[in-house]
Design a protein around this motif. Structure first.
Motif, PDB file in Angstrom:
ATOM      1  N   GLY A 169      16.581  75.959  -1.787  1.00  0.00           N
ATOM      2  CA  GLY A 169      17.683  75.980  -2.898  1.00  0.00           C
ATOM      3  C   GLY A 169      18.911  75.671  -2.328  1.00  0.00           C
ATOM      4  N   VAL A 170      19.269  76.629  -1.397  1.00  0.00           N
ATOM      5  CA  VAL A 170      20.736  76.557  -0.568  1.00  0.00           C
ATOM      6  C   VAL A 170      20.737  75.074  -0.121  1.00  0.00           C
ATOM      7  CG1 VAL A 170      21.995  77.496   1.231  1.00  0.00           C
ATOM      8  CG2 VAL A 170      20.970  79.090  -0.379  1.00  0.00           C
ATOM      9  N   LEU A 171      19.839  74.725   0.773  1.00  0.00           N
ATOM     10  CA  LEU A 171      19.734  73.471   1.409  1.00  0.00           C
ATOM     11  C   LEU A 171      19.971  72.229   0.653  1.00  0.00           C
ATOM     12  CD1 LEU A 171      17.132  73.542   4.048  1.00  0.00           C
ATOM     13  CD2 LEU A 171      19.372  73.556   4.328  1.00  0.00           C
ATOM     14  N   LEU A 172      19.378  72.450  -0.716  1.00  0.00           N
ATOM     15  CA  LEU A 172      19.582  71.251  -1.761  1.00  0.00           C
ATOM     16  C   LEU A 172      20.885  71.323  -2.144  1.00  0.00           C
ATOM     17  CD1 LEU A 172      18.123  69.269  -3.392  1.00  0.00           C
ATOM     18  CD2 LEU A 172      17.352  70.886  -5.097  1.00  0.00           C
ATOM     19  N   TRP A 173      21.393  72.517  -2.590  1.00  0.00           N
ATOM     20  CA  TRP A 173      22.799  72.539  -3.279  1.00  0.00           C
ATOM     21  C   TRP A 173      23.906  72.062  -1.986  1.00  0.00           C
ATOM     22  CZ3 TRP A 173      27.136  75.461  -1.842  1.00  0.00           C
ATOM     23  CH2 TRP A 173      28.251  75.320  -2.700  1.00  0.00           C
ATOM     24  N   GLN A 174      23.587  72.421  -0.976  1.00  0.00           N
ATOM     25  CA  GLN A 174      24.616  71.911   0.100  1.00  0.00           C
ATOM     26  C   GLN A 174      24.470  70.303   0.224  1.00  0.00           C
ATOM     27  OE1 GLN A 174      23.447  74.213   3.594  1.00  0.00           O
ATOM     28  NE2 GLN A 174      24.897  75.787   3.141  1.00  0.00           N
ATOM     29  N   ALA A 180      25.022  64.040   0.628  1.00  0.00           N
ATOM     30  CA  ALA A 180      24.089  63.891   1.621  1.00  0.00           C
ATOM     31  C   ALA A 180      23.332  62.527   1.241  1.00  0.00           C
ATOM     32  CB  ALA A 180      22.970  64.958   1.907  1.00  0.00           C
ATOM     33  N   ASP A 181      22.648  61.989   2.139  1.00  0.00           N
ATOM     34  CA  ASP A 181      21.883  60.529   1.850  1.00  0.00           C
ATOM     35  C   ASP A 181      20.482  60.820   1.480  1.00  0.00           C
ATOM     36  OD1 ASP A 181      20.619  61.741   4.135  1.00  0.00           O
ATOM     37  OD2 ASP A 181      21.025  60.142   5.451  1.00  0.00           O
ATOM     38  N   ALA A 182      19.821  60.057   0.890  1.00  0.00           N
ATOM     39  CA  ALA A 182      18.368  60.296   0.407  1.00  0.00           C
ATOM     40  C   ALA A 182      17.485  60.911   1.413  1.00  0.00           C
ATOM     41  CB  ALA A 182      17.482  58.805   0.155  1.00  0.00           C
ATOM     42  N   GLU A 183      17.723  60.838   2.624  1.00  0.00           N
ATOM     43  CA  GLU A 183      16.561  61.467   3.567  1.00  0.00           C
ATOM     44  C   GLU A 183      17.034  63.148   3.629  1.00  0.00           C
ATOM     45  OE1 GLU A 183      15.513  61.724   8.325  1.00  0.00           O
ATOM     46  OE2 GLU A 183      16.711  60.136   7.621  1.00  0.00           O
ATOM     47  N   GLY A 184      18.339  63.406   3.770  1.00  0.00           N
ATOM     48  CA  GLY A 184      18.825  64.903   3.577  1.00  0.00           C
ATOM     49  C   GLY A 184      18.406  65.447   2.386  1.00  0.00           C
ATOM     50  N   ILE A 185      18.465  64.833   1.028  1.00  0.00           N
ATOM     51  CA  ILE A 185      17.823  65.579  -0.115  1.00  0.00           C
ATOM     52  C   ILE A 185      16.548  65.580  -0.207  1.00  0.00           C
ATOM     53  CG2 ILE A 185      17.928  64.985  -2.606  1.00  0.00           C
ATOM     54  CD1 ILE A 185      20.569  63.552  -2.444  1.00  0.00           C
ATOM     55  N   PHE A 186      15.704  64.567   0.567  1.00  0.00           N
ATOM     56  CA  PHE A 186      14.309  64.759   0.499  1.00  0.00           C
ATOM     57  C   PHE A 186      13.837  65.925   1.290  1.00  0.00           C
ATOM     58  CE2 PHE A 186      10.288  63.648   2.701  1.00  0.00           C
ATOM     59  CZ  PHE A 186       9.329  63.531   1.848  1.00  0.00           C
ATOM     60  N   VAL A 187      14.660  66.212   2.645  1.00  0.00           N
ATOM     61  CA  VAL A 187      14.163  67.165   3.406  1.00  0.00           C
ATOM     62  C   VAL A 187      14.522  68.560   2.722  1.00  0.00           C
ATOM     63  CG1 VAL A 187      15.000  68.364   5.361  1.00  0.00           C
ATOM     64  CG2 VAL A 187      14.694  65.992   5.284  1.00  0.00           C
ATOM     65  N   ALA A 188      15.652  68.860   1.722  1.00  0.00           N
ATOM     66  CA  ALA A 188      15.795  69.784   1.145  1.00  0.00           C
ATOM     67  C   ALA A 188      14.794  70.150  -0.045  1.00  0.00           C
ATOM     68  CB  ALA A 188      17.245  69.692   0.474  1.00  0.00           C
ATOM     69  N   PHE A 189      14.548  69.071  -0.931  1.00  0.00           N
ATOM     70  CA  PHE A 189      13.372  69.090  -1.706  1.00  0.00           C
ATOM     71  C   PHE A 189      12.052  69.613  -1.171  1.00  0.00           C
ATOM     72  CE2 PHE A 189      15.741  66.711  -5.054  1.00  0.00           C
ATOM     73  CZ  PHE A 189      15.185  67.652  -5.921  1.00  0.00           C
ATOM     74  N   LEU A 190      11.798  69.084   0.208  1.00  0.00           N
ATOM     75  CA  LEU A 190      10.500  69.496   0.799  1.00  0.00           C
ATOM     76  C   LEU A 190      10.647  70.883   1.191  1.00  0.00           C
ATOM     77  CD1 LEU A 190       7.941  68.498   2.063  1.00  0.00           C
ATOM     78  CD2 LEU A 190       9.113  68.008   4.305  1.00  0.00           C
ATOM     79  N   VAL A 191      11.682  71.491   1.833  1.00  0.00           N
ATOM     80  CA  VAL A 191      11.715  72.883   2.060  1.00  0.00           C
ATOM     81  C   VAL A 191      11.856  73.604   0.866  1.00  0.00           C
ATOM     82  CG1 VAL A 191      13.423  74.559   2.866  1.00  0.00           C
ATOM     83  CG2 VAL A 191      13.075  72.525   4.036  1.00  0.00           C
ATOM     84  N   LEU A 192      12.405  73.307  -0.170  1.00  0.00           N
ATOM     85  CA  LEU A 192      12.233  74.092  -1.719  1.00  0.00           C
ATOM     86  C   LEU A 192      10.657  74.005  -2.101  1.00  0.00           C
ATOM     87  CD1 LEU A 192      13.917  75.345  -3.898  1.00  0.00           C
ATOM     88  CD2 LEU A 192      13.597  72.771  -5.087  1.00  0.00           C
ATOM     89  N   ALA A 193       9.840  72.855  -1.933  1.00  0.00           N
ATOM     90  CA  ALA A 193       8.495  73.002  -2.364  1.00  0.00           C
ATOM     91  C   ALA A 193       7.829  73.665  -1.522  1.00  0.00           C
ATOM     92  CB  ALA A 193       8.075  71.628  -2.588  1.00  0.00           C
ATOM     93  N   LEU A 194       7.907  73.590   0.040  1.00  0.00           N
ATOM     94  CA  LEU A 194       7.117  74.569   0.858  1.00  0.00           C
ATOM     95  C   LEU A 194       7.289  76.003   0.585  1.00  0.00           C
ATOM     96  CD1 LEU A 194       7.244  72.535   3.966  1.00  0.00           C
ATOM     97  CD2 LEU A 194       5.438  72.688   2.538  1.00  0.00           C
ATOM     98  N   GLY A 195       8.854  76.388   0.212  1.00  0.00           N
ATOM     99  CA  GLY A 195       8.858  77.722  -0.032  1.00  0.00           C
ATOM    100  C   GLY A 195       8.223  78.297  -1.197  1.00  0.00           C
ATOM    101  N   GLY A 196       8.149  77.341  -2.422  1.00  0.00           N
ATOM    102  CA  GLY A 196       7.443  77.774  -3.545  1.00  0.00           C
ATOM    103  C   GLY A 196       5.939  78.117  -3.159  1.00  0.00           C
ATOM    104  N   LEU A 197       5.465  76.992  -2.426  1.00  0.00           N
ATOM    105  CA  LEU A 197       3.909  77.040  -2.119  1.00  0.00           C
ATOM    106  C   LEU A 197       3.722  78.326  -1.140  1.00  0.00           C
ATOM    107  CD1 LEU A 197       1.179  75.877  -1.895  1.00  0.00           C
ATOM    108  CD2 LEU A 197       1.944  74.609  -0.027  1.00  0.00           C
ATOM    109  N   VAL A 198       4.575  78.699  -0.295  1.00  0.00           N
ATOM    110  CA  VAL A 198       4.299  80.018   0.582  1.00  0.00           C
ATOM    111  C   VAL A 198       4.534  81.130  -0.416  1.00  0.00           C
ATOM    112  CG1 VAL A 198       5.605  81.383   2.421  1.00  0.00           C
ATOM    113  CG2 VAL A 198       5.138  79.061   2.631  1.00  0.00           C
TER     114      VAL A 198
END
Length: 335
Positions: A169-174, A180-198
């Motif tokens: 969430g922090v990465l996505l907000w930043q 950020a470009d689309a790649e940065g937003i995608f990475v933030a979403f990926l970290v967010l989703a992985l965190g929820g999965l964990v």
């Protein structure tokens, strides 16, 4: 096995549905079914009545929301004005509130019915076929504690998953604030989703493993909420994978049986709509009503089976670790 005193439904002391010795997974499931067969009026009856009341109460706001959705969005033209967008947002707000109320009422149904039936299974193990009124008399004093435990587990799940998703969430907000470009937003979403999965996996391990026996411990040993969680963890320690596997398998079986009940009702509902050429809100409401009927029928079978399985798993571990016998179980039953 049939014909052996330990498996019979008896009225004498100790003539229960299972032999009081360590059980295999097959014997746990067989014992759960025997508990239902030994006292169907109480086991299935309570599940059907309480489940029907709570399911119908949850369905009413769903039907109102479906009617509002049809009137506000589906029956009109494409969205072209600010008023249309506002009306649609209100409909989605209704669905959000409906989903929340449905979740809460589902929690109430699962908790209340399972709590009642655990006491019934405990009685069946001792050879007692509790009448509905006697079951209510024994269990009603502990239902608030069971509800409190359910809320505690729900809050724990929310906090745990939120903590695991916080870095994403922090990465996505930043990323959003920093353009950020689309790649940065995608990475933030990926970290967010992985965190929820964990977070979900960790909670599942706790809920289906170390805390799987908390409700029967709370009811059958008259413990408090946190004491029941600690008691469950102590019993499961050293048998985590066995308990987790049986709990997960039970949940999968319940889900499959639930779909077996509800999917045909949904298909019939859609078929009725097509056959009659029904339009308007009825085309949404009729299938929902039939799905509700299927849910009630499924719950009448699934709640007793799940309650029986978790209770017998709890008794199995106590027999393995503490040499539990009928007299010990009898002395701990709520009365």
């Amino acid at each position: 096995m049939p014909g052996q005193p330990g498996w019979q439904r008896g009225s004498g002391r100790g003539a229960g549905i299972i032999p009081l010795r360590p059980l295999s997974i097959g014997e746990i499931y067989d014992g759960a079914i025997r508990a239902i067969r030994a006292n169907p009026r109480t086991m299935v009856g309570w599940s059907a009545v309480v489940g029907a009341i709570i399911t119908v109460a949850a369905t009413i706001p769903q039907l109102l929301a479906l009617n509002a959705l049809w009137g506000s969005a589906l029956s009109g033209d494409a969205l072209t004005t600010e008023e249309d967008a506002e009306a649609l947002s209100e409909v989605f707000g209704v669905f959000g509130v409906t989903a929340l109320s449905t979740t809460i009422q589902s929690l109430l149904a699962t908790t209340i019915i399972t709590g009642l039936l655990i006491v019934a299974v405990g009685g069946a193990v001792r050879g007692e076929a509790l009448a509905p009124g006697e079951l209510w008399r024994r269990a009603k004093g502990r239902l608030w504690a069971v509800l409190g435990l359910a809320v505690l587990l729900l809050v724990t799940a929310t906090v745990l998953i939120a903590v695991c998703m916080a870095p994403g969430g922090v990465l996505l907000w930043q990323a959003v604030q920093g353009d950020a470009d689309a790649e940065g937003i995608f990475v933030a979403f990926l970290v967010l989703a992985l965190g929820g999965l964990v977070g979900a996996i960790v909670y599942a391990a706790l809920y289906l493993g170390y805390w799987a026996l908390a409700v029967p411990a709370l009811l059958l040993e008259n413990l408090g909420m946190t004491a029941a969680l600690r008691r469950s963890a102590r019993l499961v320690r050293g048998s985590f994978w066995r308990v987790f596997g049986i709990s997960l398998l039970t949940a999968v079986i319940a889900a499959v049986i639930g779909e077996i009940f509800t999917v045909p009702f949904s298909l019939v509902g859609n078929g009725v709509v097509l056959a009659l050429g029904t339009t308007g809100p009825a085309s949404l409401i009729v299938p929902q009503l039939l799905v509700t009927l299927g849910t009630i029928m499924a719950g009448a079978v699934l709640y007793p089976f799940s309650a029986g399985a978790v209770t017998l798993l709890y008794l199995d571990l106590r027999m393995r670790r503490e040499g539990m016998d009928v007299e010990m179980l009898r002395s701990e039953q709520p009365r």
